[in-house]
Design a protein around this motif. Structure first.
Motif, PDB file in Angstrom:
ATOM      1  N   GLU A 194       0.806  -1.218   0.000  1.00 37.97           N
ATOM      2  CA  GLU A 194       0.000   0.000   0.000  1.00 37.97           C
ATOM      3  C   GLU A 194       0.834   1.261   0.000  1.00 37.97           C
ATOM      4  N   GLU A 195       2.082   1.184   0.489  1.00 36.19           N
ATOM      5  CA  GLU A 195       2.914   2.375   0.631  1.00 36.19           C
ATOM      6  C   GLU A 195       4.297   2.135   0.041  1.00 36.19           C
ATOM      7  N   PRO A 196       4.982   3.219  -0.358  1.00 34.14           N
ATOM      8  CA  PRO A 196       6.359   3.074  -0.860  1.00 34.14           C
ATOM      9  C   PRO A 196       7.247   2.367   0.155  1.00 34.14           C
ATOM     10  N   GLY A 197       8.145   1.515  -0.360  1.00 38.18           N
ATOM     11  CA  GLY A 197       9.063   0.791   0.506  1.00 38.18           C
ATOM     12  C   GLY A 197       8.538  -0.548   0.982  1.00 38.18           C
ATOM     13  N   GLY A 217       4.080 -17.012  -7.837  1.00 40.29           N
ATOM     14  CA  GLY A 217       4.963 -16.457  -8.857  1.00 40.29           C
ATOM     15  C   GLY A 217       4.767 -14.971  -9.083  1.00 40.29           C
ATOM     16  N   ILE A 218       4.291 -14.257  -8.043  1.00 41.87           N
ATOM     17  CA  ILE A 218       4.044 -12.813  -8.169  1.00 41.87           C
ATOM     18  C   ILE A 218       4.747 -12.069  -7.040  1.00 41.87           C
ATOM     19  N   ILE A 219       5.440 -10.998  -7.398  1.00 42.45           N
ATOM     20  CA  ILE A 219       6.003 -10.078  -6.414  1.00 42.45           C
ATOM     21  C   ILE A 219       5.404  -8.695  -6.675  1.00 42.45           C
ATOM     22  N   ASP A 220       4.801  -8.123  -5.654  1.00 39.29           N
ATOM     23  CA  ASP A 220       4.359  -6.732  -5.698  1.00 39.29           C
ATOM     24  C   ASP A 220       5.362  -5.899  -4.912  1.00 39.29           C
ATOM     25  N   LEU A 221       5.761  -4.765  -5.455  1.00 39.16           N
ATOM     26  CA  LEU A 221       6.654  -3.892  -4.697  1.00 39.16           C
ATOM     27  C   LEU A 221       6.417  -2.447  -5.100  1.00 39.16           C
ATOM     28  N   PHE A 222       6.777  -1.556  -4.182  1.00 37.43           N
ATOM     29  CA  PHE A 222       6.540  -0.128  -4.382  1.00 37.43           C
ATOM     30  C   PHE A 222       7.862   0.609  -4.178  1.00 37.43           C
ATOM     31  N   PRO A 223       8.674   0.747  -5.250  1.00 39.20           N
ATOM     32  CA  PRO A 223       9.899   1.540  -5.130  1.00 39.20           C
ATOM     33  C   PRO A 223       9.556   2.994  -4.802  1.00 39.20           C
ATOM     34  N   PRO A 224      10.301   3.633  -3.910  1.00 40.54           N
ATOM     35  CA  PRO A 224       9.982   5.012  -3.530  1.00 40.54           C
ATOM     36  C   PRO A 224      10.140   6.003  -4.675  1.00 40.54           C
ATOM     37  N   THR A 225      10.784   5.596  -5.762  1.00 40.37           N
ATOM     38  CA  THR A 225      10.980   6.496  -6.900  1.00 40.37           C
ATOM     39  C   THR A 225       9.804   6.498  -7.868  1.00 40.37           C
ATOM     40  N   LEU A 226       8.840   5.604  -7.686  1.00 40.31           N
ATOM     41  CA  LEU A 226       7.731   5.484  -8.633  1.00 40.31           C
ATOM     42  C   LEU A 226       6.437   6.038  -8.040  1.00 40.31           C
ATOM     43  N   GLN A 227       5.543   6.463  -8.930  1.00 44.14           N
ATOM     44  CA  GLN A 227       4.256   7.002  -8.498  1.00 44.14           C
ATOM     45  C   GLN A 227       3.286   5.892  -8.119  1.00 44.14           C
ATOM     46  N   CYS A 263      11.519  -1.498 -15.177  1.00 42.05           N
ATOM     47  CA  CYS A 263      11.344  -0.904 -13.847  1.00 42.05           C
ATOM     48  C   CYS A 263      12.688  -0.923 -13.130  1.00 42.05           C
ATOM     49  N   VAL A 264      13.116   0.223 -12.624  1.00 42.17           N
ATOM     50  CA  VAL A 264      14.370   0.303 -11.865  1.00 42.17           C
ATOM     51  C   VAL A 264      14.046   0.215 -10.378  1.00 42.17           C
ATOM     52  N   ILE A 265      14.629  -0.757  -9.722  1.00 42.20           N
ATOM     53  CA  ILE A 265      14.433  -0.951  -8.286  1.00 42.20           C
ATOM     54  C   ILE A 265      15.519  -0.174  -7.549  1.00 42.20           C
ATOM     55  N   SER A 266      15.095   0.709  -6.667  1.00 40.60           N
ATOM     56  CA  SER A 266      16.034   1.525  -5.890  1.00 40.60           C
ATOM     57  C   SER A 266      15.924   1.149  -4.414  1.00 40.60           C
ATOM     58  N   PRO A 267      16.868   1.578  -3.586  1.00 41.75           N
ATOM     59  CA  PRO A 267      16.730   1.342  -2.148  1.00 41.75           C
ATOM     60  C   PRO A 267      15.459   1.988  -1.612  1.00 41.75           C
ATOM     61  N   ALA A 268      14.877   1.357  -0.595  1.00 34.41           N
ATOM     62  CA  ALA A 268      13.665   1.896   0.018  1.00 34.41           C
ATOM     63  C   ALA A 268      13.994   2.943   1.065  1.00 34.41           C
ATOM     64  N   ARG A 269      15.233   2.912   1.556  1.00 32.55           N
ATOM     65  CA  ARG A 269      15.662   3.879   2.573  1.00 32.55           C
ATOM     66  C   ARG A 269      17.020   4.441   2.171  1.00 32.55           C
ATOM     67  N   GLU A 270      17.432   5.513   2.838  1.00 34.86           N
ATOM     68  CA  GLU A 270      18.638   6.234   2.422  1.00 34.86           C
ATOM     69  C   GLU A 270      19.923   5.668   2.996  1.00 34.86           C
ATOM     70  N   ALA A 271      19.831   4.569   3.710  1.00 36.63           N
ATOM     71  CA  ALA A 271      21.033   3.882   4.187  1.00 36.63           C
ATOM     72  C   ALA A 271      20.805   2.387   4.043  1.00 36.63           C
TER      73      ALA A 271
END
Length: 331
Positions: free
Chosen positions: A173-176, A183-193, A225-233
């Motif tokens: 529901e939320e970024p990160g 066979g399904i992965i849902d994810l919310f990269p913080p860089t995407l809308q 889709c580019v996967i980025s870190p969910a947090r800054e560290a």
């Protein structure tokens, strides 16, 4: 309304061309004076158009940064190239978790500066300039791109999402956040809308689609889709950081603060991410600021250097006061 057509009125002037040539030849540090505040975005957009190199613009505070970004988006050739690097909410020694939108905007700005052909114009405040960030090389190494037909080891991917700070949940529901079922992965990269749904056929990605986090219904297919870190560290150096932090004297902490401290150290020892892991960023990554993201060919612009320096001095005084208060309150 877009006004980039007006830039030719400036870029064709001889004095502007001389300025551009001086910057290209790296002939000293030019100081531009006599330019009104309202005209500065116009000059910056013209320089960006002429130089076609990344630009970092530093202003005094975040309100000025947001105002500058709004104006530059109207003037720049491509509005998507103009980004704001907002302040991280916490001051030094303070434990505050940035909201999802702030993390999203910060990640987008930093990632844009890491791109090889970037022509980004990133605007930040004096406070954002001084805040530590993950080094650009480590951020770049943490990014990875997913595409249909790509073969991926599902177990390794899930482990990587943990390491990047994504939180496993039942429904995203939320970024990160991310979820895994069959066979399904849902994810919310913080860089995407919007969050992304990855469907696998065996070890191969069969499709990538955005989905509505409220209804959980799939929406539009996407090519990548580019996967980025969910947090800054990142917690990769967590065990080393924990050993270093254990040397600090924590006996003066009050009960609740000591419990949180011990919980954080346990997570770091096991290489786990947690909500305010960014508090320990200086122990998890080599020292870096947004200046390290600007390539040698990039342009650094200080809008009113004296005001920027005054804000940095004030921030340093505030941080010292906060440190003394935390010590007094045993936090």
């Amino acid at each position: 309304m877009r006004l980039q057509g007006l830039l030719a009125l400036l870029t064709q002037r001889p004095e502007f061309r001389r300025l551009v040539q001086r910057l290209l030849n790296a002939e000293g540090v030019p100081a531009l004076t006599g330019i009104t505040e309202s005209a500065r975005p116009f000059v910056l957009a013209a320089l960006a158009s002429a130089l076609k190199q990344p630009m970092l613009v530093v202003v005094a505070d975040e309100a000025q940064a947001n105002s500058m970004v709004e104006t530059l988006k109207v003037l720049a050739e491509y509005s998507e190239d103009v980004l704001c690097l907002p302040d991280r909410d916490a001051l030094p020694y303070e434990r505050l978790i940035s909201d999802a939108e702030t993390t999203q905007r910060r990640m987008n700005a930093l990632i844009c500066l890491t791109e090889r052909e970037s022509k980004a114009i990133v605007v930040c405040s004096a406070r954002a300039l001084t805040q530590p960030v993950i080094p650009p090389q480590e951020l770049s190494a943490a990014l990875y791109e997913l595409k249909p037909a790509l073969e991926v080891d599902l177990t390794l991917m899930l482990e990587h999402l943990y390491n990047l700070g994504y939180e496993p949940v039942t429904e995203v529901e939320e970024p990160g956040q991310f979820s895994h079922r069959g066979g399904i992965i849902d994810l919310f990269p913080p860089t995407l809308q919007r969050p992304v749904r990855i469907e696998f056929f065996g070890d191969e990605i069969e499709s990538l689609r955005t989905f509505d986090q409220e209804t959980q219904r799939s929406l539009n297919p996407i090519a990548s889709c580019v996967i980025s870190p969910a947090r800054e560290a990142l917690p990769l150096r967590g065990p080393e950081a924990a050993r270093e932090l254990e040397q600090l004297n924590s006996s003066m902490l009050h009960h609740d603060a000591e419990e949180r401290w011990n919980r954080d150290l346990d997570d770091l020892r096991h290489g786990r991410s947690f909500d305010d892991i960014t508090f320990y960023l200086p122990y998890l990554h080599p020292q870096a600021t947004v200046l390290d993201y600007l390539p040698k060919t990039g342009l650094l612009v200080l809008d009113n250097p004296e005001s920027i320096q005054n804000h940095i001095t004030e921030l340093d005084a505030q941080a010292q006061e906060m440190k003394e208060r935390f010590e007094r309150d045993r936090e």
